[in-house]
Design an enzyme around this catalytic site. Structure first.
Site, PDB file in Angstrom:
ATOM      1  N   ASP A  78       0.962  -1.367  -0.549  1.00 20.68           N
ATOM      2  CA  ASP A  78      -0.397  -0.096   0.309  1.00 20.68           C
ATOM      3  C   ASP A  78       1.291   1.432   0.262  1.00 20.68           C
ATOM      4  OD1 ASP A  78       1.108  -0.627   2.768  1.00 20.68           O
ATOM      5  OD2 ASP A  78      -1.194   0.649   3.607  1.00 20.68           O
ATOM      6  N   GLU A 143      -0.279  -1.186   5.894  1.00 24.52           N
ATOM      7  CA  GLU A 143       0.890  -0.649   6.447  1.00 24.52           C
ATOM      8  C   GLU A 143       0.953   1.297   7.215  1.00 24.52           C
ATOM      9  OE1 GLU A 143       5.126   1.067   7.294  1.00 24.52           O
ATOM     10  OE2 GLU A 143       3.981   2.070   6.588  1.00 24.52           O
ATOM     11  N   GLU A 172      11.734  -1.194   4.788  1.00 26.29           N
ATOM     12  CA  GLU A 172      11.679  -0.206   4.203  1.00 26.29           C
ATOM     13  C   GLU A 172      12.451   0.446   3.665  1.00 26.29           C
ATOM     14  OE1 GLU A 172       8.475   1.592   4.736  1.00 26.29           O
ATOM     15  OE2 GLU A 172       7.593   0.644   5.943  1.00 26.29           O
ATOM     16  N   HIS A 357       6.735   9.399   0.489  1.00 22.15           N
ATOM     17  CA  HIS A 357       5.438  10.823   0.510  1.00 22.15           C
ATOM     18  C   HIS A 357       5.777  11.676  -0.182  1.00 22.15           C
ATOM     19  CE1 HIS A 357       4.000   7.600   4.985  1.00 22.15           C
ATOM     20  NE2 HIS A 357       5.407   6.993   3.361  1.00 22.15           N
TER      21      HIS A 357
HETATM   22 ZN   LIG Z   1       7.428   2.392   4.072  1.00 22.39          ZN
END
Ligand SMILES: [Zn+2]
Length: 397
Positions: A78, A143, A172, A357
């Protein structure tokens, strides 16, 4: 020589990015993975979990082999929303490549790492065949969201199935600037407190008829922030307390309000537990006195996988491919490693996180290829070694 298909990590990253899997949507992302894993011999379990008031989430547990030790790769398909589409140079779900960079929401966090790990397995199988043990993937679609129907529930399911993981790599994006810069061997814990101080409303000209809660609120916040929580230690930076909001919402200049509230967040190292911090917060507020209530949300406890065999073999793999000896760090936000650490030693290593992000999130194509080679070296190193299962996990969960 074997004839296992070898996935191209770049094409696989693009295929994953083309699934707009903004939490809680799967948008076909797990099917892309299953289609890459089944030809390699993986048995795939698609696990859908739901809970009251939360959307259903699709997760995947896939395993190649049945013997131990079981090396698991964990991650999430996700992604966070792209935000203002007009701000993006290219469609965030197109997987465009330009100037050696692969663009798209989730490229860095963390579809490229998943693709690199799958490609690494294909490379390993083609070069040396199946390892003496098992390789598995634990992939969640929850997540970036509330993390209720994701990794935690998959781990419960694994326990019920009698599945054992002996070590876990979480993919990550751990590198701040360049590939090979940093491994995460633990994380700080996170607790948020919501404090409300109560008094009696009244006229500012008649304060003896009122009880102003705000001086007490100010004194409590001052007491909570008066001293450092600790000095940090060999593996952790000092814990921090940040006041995030102070709210009274009083529109009148001639009224003493009945209550005032504030919120704060503590990122804490392994010198604290959330329970001990709750007690300290209550004691500190009690020392000021007066009626108040405080509620807490704990996002995770701090934990540390002590530097040792697993972090050593990951660091060796990174150094062999990139020439860099990575720093072993516990900085940054939380990840699903906070759940996995209760089951086996876990370290985190993925791609460069600089654009995660953000608008125009991207990864270097060359880095994705090198990350694939690092994961191959980790797999080879893991199955060449023994006693991985004897490493312990410390933490105060
Ligand atoms: Zn992540």
């Amino acid at each position: 020589m074997t004839s296992e298909p070898v996935a191209d990590p770049i094409a696989l990253t693009q295929a994953l990015i083309r699934c707009p899997s903004v939490t809680p949507a799967d948008a076909g992302a797990l099917d892309v993975l299953i289609q890459a894993l089944e030809p390699l011999g993986f048995v795939c379990h698609r696990l859908r979990f739901e809970a009251e008031g939360t959307p259903p989430i699709d997760n995947l547990y896939a395993r190649l082999g049945t013997a131990g030790p079981n090396l698991c790769f964990a991650g999430h398909t996700d992604v966070v929303p792209p935000g203002d589409l007009a701000a993006w140079t290219a469609n965030p779900f197109a997987g465009t490549i330009a100037d050696g960079k692969l663009y798209g929401r989730g490229a860095s966090d963390m579809k490229a790492a998943i693709a690199a790990f799958v490609a690494a397995i294909g490379k390993r199988l083609a070069a040396k065949g199946a390892p003496a043990g098992s390789i598995s993937l634990l992939i969640t679609g929850d997540e970036e969201g509330p993390s209720i129907n994701g990794t935690r529930k998959v781990l419960d399911w694994l326990v019920k199935q009698g599945e054992v993981m002996d070590a876990c790599i979480v993919g990550e994006p751990t590198n701040p600037h360049y590939l090979g810069e940093m491994i995460k061997v633990g994380r700080r814990g996170s607790i948020t407190g919501h404090l409300t101080v109560h008094g009696t409303q009244g006229h500012v000209a008649y304060p003896h008829l009122a009880d102003n809660p705000l001086p007490r609120l100010i004194r409590m916040l001052a007491a909570l922030t008066a001293e450092p929580l600790d000095q940090g230690n060999a593996h952790f930076q000092p814990s921090t307390l940040a006041i995030t909001t102070i709210d009274v919402g009083n529109p009148a200049s001639n009224v003493i309000p009945a209550k005032g509230s504030a919120s704060f967040n503590i990122r804490f190292n392994d010198e604290h537990t959330s329970e001990a911090l709750k007690e300290w917060i209550r004691r500190t507020c009690d020392s000021v006195g007066g009626p108040y209530d405080v509620t807490f949300h704990v996002a995770g406890e701090s934990f540390l996988t002590p530097p040792g065999h697993l972090s050593g073999l990951v660091a060796d793999a990174i150094q062999r491919v990139t020439g860099h000896r990575p720093e072993l760090s516990t900085t940054g936000g939380t990840s699903d490693a906070r759940f996995i650490k209760n089951h086996c030693p876990v370290v985190e290593f993925g791609i460069v996180g600089q654009t995660m992000h953000k608008v125009d999130e991207h990864v270097s194509v060359r880095d994705v290829e090198r990350l694939t080679d690092i994961y191959v070296a980790i797999i080879d190193g893991f199955f060449a070694a023994d006693n991985v299962t004897h490493e312990s996990v410390s933490g105060k969960a």
